[in-house]
Motif scaffolding. Structure first.
Motif, PDB file in Angstrom:
ATOM      1  N   ALA A   1       3.874  -0.234  23.633  1.00 13.37           N
ATOM      2  CA  ALA A   1       3.585   0.237  24.992  1.00 13.37           C
ATOM      3  C   ALA A   1       3.541   1.758  25.047  1.00 13.37           C
ATOM      4  CB  ALA A   1       4.628  -0.311  25.963  1.00 13.37           C
ATOM      5  N   ASP A   2       4.427   2.421  24.329  1.00 14.14           N
ATOM      6  CA  ASP A   2       4.421   3.890  24.300  1.00 14.14           C
ATOM      7  C   ASP A   2       3.090   4.424  23.795  1.00 14.14           C
ATOM      8  OD1 ASP A   2       6.978   4.127  25.298  1.00 14.14           O
ATOM      9  OD2 ASP A   2       7.932   4.369  23.331  1.00 14.14           O
ATOM     10  N   ARG A   3       2.529   3.794  22.793  1.00 11.71           N
ATOM     11  CA  ARG A   3       1.245   4.253  22.258  1.00 11.71           C
ATOM     12  C   ARG A   3       0.094   3.934  23.213  1.00 11.71           C
ATOM     13  NH1 ARG A   3       0.680   5.902  17.516  1.00 11.71           N
ATOM     14  NH2 ARG A   3      -0.595   7.328  18.766  1.00 11.71           N
ATOM     15  N   LEU A   4       0.210   2.811  23.937  1.00 12.97           N
ATOM     16  CA  LEU A   4      -0.833   2.481  24.913  1.00 12.97           C
ATOM     17  C   LEU A   4      -0.808   3.429  26.100  1.00 12.97           C
ATOM     18  CD1 LEU A   4      -0.525  -1.409  24.842  1.00 12.97           C
ATOM     19  CD2 LEU A   4      -2.534  -0.095  24.130  1.00 12.97           C
ATOM     20  N   ARG A   5       0.356   3.937  26.469  1.00  9.11           N
ATOM     21  CA  ARG A   5       0.452   4.898  27.586  1.00  9.11           C
ATOM     22  C   ARG A   5      -0.138   6.246  27.222  1.00  9.11           C
ATOM     23  NH1 ARG A   5       5.933   2.974  27.506  1.00  9.11           N
ATOM     24  NH2 ARG A   5       6.204   1.254  29.009  1.00  9.11           N
ATOM     25  N   ASP A   6      -0.142   6.569  25.958  1.00 11.03           N
ATOM     26  CA  ASP A   6      -0.664   7.848  25.480  1.00 11.03           C
ATOM     27  C   ASP A   6      -2.184   7.867  25.662  1.00 11.03           C
ATOM     28  OD1 ASP A   6      -1.486  10.094  24.119  1.00 11.03           O
ATOM     29  OD2 ASP A   6      -0.535   9.563  22.213  1.00 11.03           O
ATOM     30  N   PRO A   7      -2.731   8.801  26.445  1.00 14.81           N
ATOM     31  CA  PRO A   7      -4.199   8.835  26.643  1.00 14.81           C
ATOM     32  C   PRO A   7      -4.974   8.964  25.341  1.00 14.81           C
ATOM     33  CG  PRO A   7      -3.091  10.254  28.223  1.00 14.81           C
ATOM     34  CD  PRO A   7      -2.041   9.827  27.239  1.00 14.81           C
TER      35      PRO A   7
ATOM     36  N   ALA B   1      -0.203   5.389  13.950  1.00 12.79           N
ATOM     37  CA  ALA B   1      -1.569   4.984  14.301  1.00 12.79           C
ATOM     38  C   ALA B   1      -2.291   6.051  15.102  1.00 12.79           C
ATOM     39  CB  ALA B   1      -1.529   3.686  15.091  1.00 12.79           C
ATOM     40  N   GLU B   2      -3.578   6.207  14.818  1.00 10.77           N
ATOM     41  CA  GLU B   2      -4.419   7.141  15.564  1.00 10.77           C
ATOM     42  C   GLU B   2      -5.540   6.453  16.326  1.00 10.77           C
ATOM     43  OE1 GLU B   2      -5.729  10.031  12.683  1.00 10.77           O
ATOM     44  OE2 GLU B   2      -3.988  11.291  13.109  1.00 10.77           O
ATOM     45  N   ARG B   3      -6.198   5.450  15.714  1.00 18.07           N
ATOM     46  CA  ARG B   3      -7.373   4.831  16.328  1.00 18.07           C
ATOM     47  C   ARG B   3      -7.174   3.353  16.646  1.00 18.07           C
ATOM     48  NH1 ARG B   3      -8.624   7.437  12.010  1.00 18.07           N
ATOM     49  NH2 ARG B   3      -9.084   5.543  10.831  1.00 18.07           N
ATOM     50  N   THR B   4      -6.648   2.589  15.680  1.00 17.61           N
ATOM     51  CA  THR B   4      -6.601   1.134  15.848  1.00 17.61           C
ATOM     52  C   THR B   4      -5.348   0.553  15.206  1.00 17.61           C
ATOM     53  OG1 THR B   4      -9.025   1.001  15.770  1.00 17.61           O
ATOM     54  CG2 THR B   4      -7.807  -1.039  15.410  1.00 17.61           C
ATOM     55  N   ILE B   5      -4.702  -0.346  15.926  1.00 16.31           N
ATOM     56  CA  ILE B   5      -3.663  -1.195  15.341  1.00 16.31           C
ATOM     57  C   ILE B   5      -4.137  -2.631  15.477  1.00 16.31           C
ATOM     58  CG2 ILE B   5      -1.256  -1.929  15.359  1.00 16.31           C
ATOM     59  CD1 ILE B   5      -0.528   0.649  16.764  1.00 16.31           C
ATOM     60  N   TYR B   6      -4.317  -3.289  14.344  1.00 17.74           N
ATOM     61  CA  TYR B   6      -4.731  -4.689  14.316  1.00 17.74           C
ATOM     62  C   TYR B   6      -3.545  -5.514  13.832  1.00 17.74           C
ATOM     63  CZ  TYR B   6      -7.103  -8.989  12.900  1.00 17.74           C
ATOM     64  OH  TYR B   6      -7.460 -10.297  12.745  1.00 17.74           O
ATOM     65  N   VAL B   7      -3.154  -6.510  14.637  1.00 17.13           N
ATOM     66  CA  VAL B   7      -1.962  -7.301  14.333  1.00 17.13           C
ATOM     67  C   VAL B   7      -2.295  -8.783  14.416  1.00 17.13           C
ATOM     68  CG1 VAL B   7       0.383  -7.913  15.076  1.00 17.13           C
ATOM     69  CG2 VAL B   7      -0.379  -5.539  15.218  1.00 17.13           C
ATOM     70  N   GLU B   8      -1.805  -9.553  13.437  1.00 12.89           N
ATOM     71  CA  GLU B   8      -1.763 -11.004  13.531  1.00 12.89           C
ATOM     72  C   GLU B   8      -0.307 -11.419  13.417  1.00 12.89           C
ATOM     73  OE1 GLU B   8      -6.081 -11.944  11.359  1.00 12.89           O
ATOM     74  OE2 GLU B   8      -4.252 -12.847  10.577  1.00 12.89           O
TER      75      GLU B   8
ATOM     76  N   PRO C   1      -3.907   4.802  20.140  1.00 10.81           N
ATOM     77  CA  PRO C   1      -4.824   3.843  19.502  1.00 10.81           C
ATOM     78  C   PRO C   1      -5.124   2.643  20.379  1.00 10.81           C
ATOM     79  CG  PRO C   1      -2.602   3.466  18.737  1.00 10.81           C
ATOM     80  CD  PRO C   1      -2.518   4.658  19.658  1.00 10.81           C
ATOM     81  N   GLU C   2      -6.222   1.947  20.062  1.00  6.94           N
ATOM     82  CA  GLU C   2      -6.456   0.627  20.629  1.00  6.94           C
ATOM     83  C   GLU C   2      -5.572  -0.373  19.881  1.00  6.94           C
ATOM     84  OE1 GLU C   2     -10.553  -0.358  20.012  1.00  6.94           O
ATOM     85  OE2 GLU C   2     -10.420  -0.217  17.838  1.00  6.94           O
ATOM     86  N   VAL C   3      -5.199  -1.450  20.557  1.00  8.18           N
ATOM     87  CA  VAL C   3      -4.320  -2.460  19.968  1.00  8.18           C
ATOM     88  C   VAL C   3      -4.999  -3.819  20.088  1.00  8.18           C
ATOM     89  CG1 VAL C   3      -2.079  -3.634  20.101  1.00  8.18           C
ATOM     90  CG2 VAL C   3      -2.215  -1.152  20.488  1.00  8.18           C
ATOM     91  N   ILE C   4      -5.228  -4.455  18.943  1.00  7.08           N
ATOM     92  CA  ILE C   4      -5.800  -5.799  18.905  1.00  7.08           C
ATOM     93  C   ILE C   4      -4.692  -6.715  18.398  1.00  7.08           C
ATOM     94  CG2 ILE C   4      -7.695  -7.241  18.113  1.00  7.08           C
ATOM     95  CD1 ILE C   4      -8.558  -4.642  19.581  1.00  7.08           C
TER      96      ILE C   4
ATOM     97  N   LYS D   1      -6.950   0.746  29.109  1.00  9.30           N
ATOM     98  CA  LYS D   1      -7.678  -0.483  28.777  1.00  9.30           C
ATOM     99  C   LYS D   1      -8.086  -0.532  27.303  1.00  9.30           C
ATOM    100  CE  LYS D   1      -7.126  -1.538  33.005  1.00  9.30           C
ATOM    101  NZ  LYS D   1      -6.001  -2.453  33.354  1.00  9.30           N
ATOM    102  N   ARG D   2      -7.117  -0.223  26.454  1.00 10.09           N
ATOM    103  CA  ARG D   2      -7.365  -0.267  25.010  1.00 10.09           C
ATOM    104  C   ARG D   2      -6.695  -1.482  24.351  1.00 10.09           C
ATOM    105  NH1 ARG D   2      -5.369   5.122  25.399  1.00 10.09           N
ATOM    106  NH2 ARG D   2      -3.573   4.417  24.177  1.00 10.09           N
TER     107      ARG D   2
END
Length: 513
Positions: free
Chosen positions: A290-296, A269-276, A299-302, A336-337
């Motif tokens: 969490a590793d991707r969220l720590r990366d400045p 992922a580069e920009r967005t991960i959308y999960v249901e 991607p954003e995670v929904i 805050k993504r």
């Protein structure tokens, strides 16, 4: 050094993150069971050679078209299959459902074997799938028709599934097997044709062969198209990855392709991960997010999930595991993504839409639909089947993946998908669009992430979300029997009372499949 797009590209690796890759001429994301039930019924009525149905639960009296009458063919599942088999003696119908544990006995059709077997034509074959380890289940939800058209996702042909994309607070047709209303319910299923459908036909035959059935119809080359002409495909001429979870049984090695595919997709992922996902309890996958969220530059995670876990039992088991996983994500969300949300059918009336779907969309490059929750058991203990498509640089496929994502968001926000597309282009992020609608009555509302999850009994944890198949040793059998007895007692003793309905619905274990 930050990884480049090429470094993060997800690559299909049969035997690692998928079973095989096969071409689909057309691929479509079906939203909610009202649409799926209609499409699968239409397709089955057009079958000429074979129909394979794999399910976690199959209920004989499931009405595929509630509120409608159809003089040409039944709408109830068992009479429909009987009608098909008698009308076409050369048609072979194979129905396979999980041989469920005693914990679910009160919520299943106790006469399923009788209803699907008694007075049925000989070309309708019904069996319970008991080939799974202690504590596991057969959880694949697949229908294959003439090896030409296939459905794969999270929807069983059973009760307590039907709803429309409108998810109305008051829906008179949304009733369970006891004629009691239940909350709005969100589901997703994929439909595909071509060689990918034939591959799922092979998977279905493999399940029957594993039970000892040696005489099965051979795969057939399609002699006619079964694609419904009124359904425009989301994706055209794409390669479909089929990923499985298969616990080790007897001499068969375990298969953890679904788990590998989650990790690879998250890394890509580069920009967005959308999960249901109905469940989000797997700590290793949570840490990958969490590793991707720590990366400045990550991607954003929904993350779209049910609002709450109902009842004391689920709160103490699955709810506790989910709280821990959510806390991991929140602690990592320095930029805050992250948005952890549930679909609100009405915030004003406090009516959520229950999320039973299992979907993952990465940027506009990858879409995945299947039966696997983000849970421990879906990675190692239950049989699962997911299908996924990667754009691989194809602009037309990327556009189709965006349309699937935007259509799902549009359903939750009760706006047109074209409007969602414009808002995302204007705001530059999916997260911003979710935020912009959050004060509306129909929206994706924030889930409260609690802290200090309670201690969980090892016995209940082993029964609810095991990380590996339970041992066949007598001691483990005894523990599991105790856990199942406790689960059954508690579940039956603490029904959930829904607000603003005319009658009090029972909380059905069947909805947790």
């Amino acid at each position: 050094m930050r990884a480049t797009s090429a470094d993060r590209a997800l690559v299909a690796e049969p035997g690692v993150n998928c079973w095989r890759v096969d071409r689909a001429h057309r691929f479509y994301c079906i939203q909610d069971a009202a649409n799926y039930f209609r499409l699968v019924r239409e397709a089955m009525l057009r079958a000429r050679h074979t129909v394979f149905i794999l399910g976690w639960d199959t209920m004989a009296n499931t009405d595929l078209l509630p509120g409608e009458t159809c003089p040409s063919a039944p709408t109830i599942l068992a009479p429909l299959l009987r009608h098909m088999a008698r009308r076409s003696p050369l048609l072979q119908i194979y129905l396979l459902t999980w041989d469920y544990a005693s914990v679910y006995a009160f919520e299943r059709d106790p006469f399923a074997r009788l209803k699907f077997g008694w007075r049925m034509p000989r070309n309708l074959h019904f069996a319970f799938d008991a080939r799974h380890p202690l504590g596991g289940s057969h959880h694949q939800k697949v229908v294959v028709i003439d090896d030409e058209l296939a459905f794969c996702g999270g929807i069983d042909l059973t009760g307590h599934r039907w709803d429309t994309c409108q998810h109305r607070v008051e829906e008179p047709l949304r009733l369970n097997a006891s004629d009691e209303p239940y909350e709005p319910y969100h589901e997703v299923q994929a439909m595909m044709d071509g060689p990918a459908a034939a591959a799922l036909g092979t998977l279905a035959r493999d399940r029957w062969r594993a039970l000892g059935r040696t005489s099965l119809p051979r795969l057939r080359k399609p002699d006619t198209s079964l694609w419904p002409e009124h359904v425009p495909a989301d994706l055209l001429d794409v390669d479909v990855m089929i990923a499985r979870t298969m616990p080790g049984v007897e001499d068969d090695p375990e298969v953890r392709e679904n788990e590998a595919l989650f990790f690879d997709a998250i890394r890509s992922a580069e920009r967005t991960i959308y999960v249901e996902s109905q469940y989000f309890t797997n700590s290793r996958i949570a840490e990958a997010f969490a590793d991707r969220l720590r990366d400045p530059g990550g991607p954003e995670v929904i993350l779209v999930s049910p609002k709450i876990c109902h009842g004391w039992l689920e709160q103490q088991t699955v709810g506790a595991f989910r709280s821990e996983a959510f806390q991991t994500l929140v602690a990592a969300d320095r930029c805050k993504r992250l948005r952890i949300v549930y679909p609100a059918a009405s915030r004003e009336q406090d009516v959520p839409t229950f999320v039973h779907s299992k979907v993952m969309i990465v940027d506009d490059t990858f879409v995945r639909i299947g039966s696997a929750n983000i849970s421990n058991r879906s990675m190692a203990v239950d049989t699962e089947c997911d299908v996924a498509v990667e754009a691989a640089g194809n602009a037309r496929t990327r556009g189709g993946i965006r349309r699937i994502r935007d259509r799902l968001l549009a359903e939750h926000l009760q706006v047109r998908s074209a409007e969602v597309c414009r808002e995302i282009e204007h705001a530059g992020s999916v997260r911003a669009v979710v935020d912009a609608h959050m004060r509306e009555d129909r929206c994706l509302a924030p889930i409260e992430v609690t802290t200090g999850a309670p201690d969980v009994s090892p016995v209940l944890k082993a029964a609810a979300d095991p990380e590996a198949p339970l041992s066949e040793a007598p001691a483990s059998r005894g523990l599991l029997s105790m856990a199942q007895a406790a689960v059954n007692l508690i579940a039956r003793a603490t029904p959930v009372v829904r607000k603003r309905v005319k009658r009090r619905p029972r909380r059905r274990w069947a909805e947790f499949g």
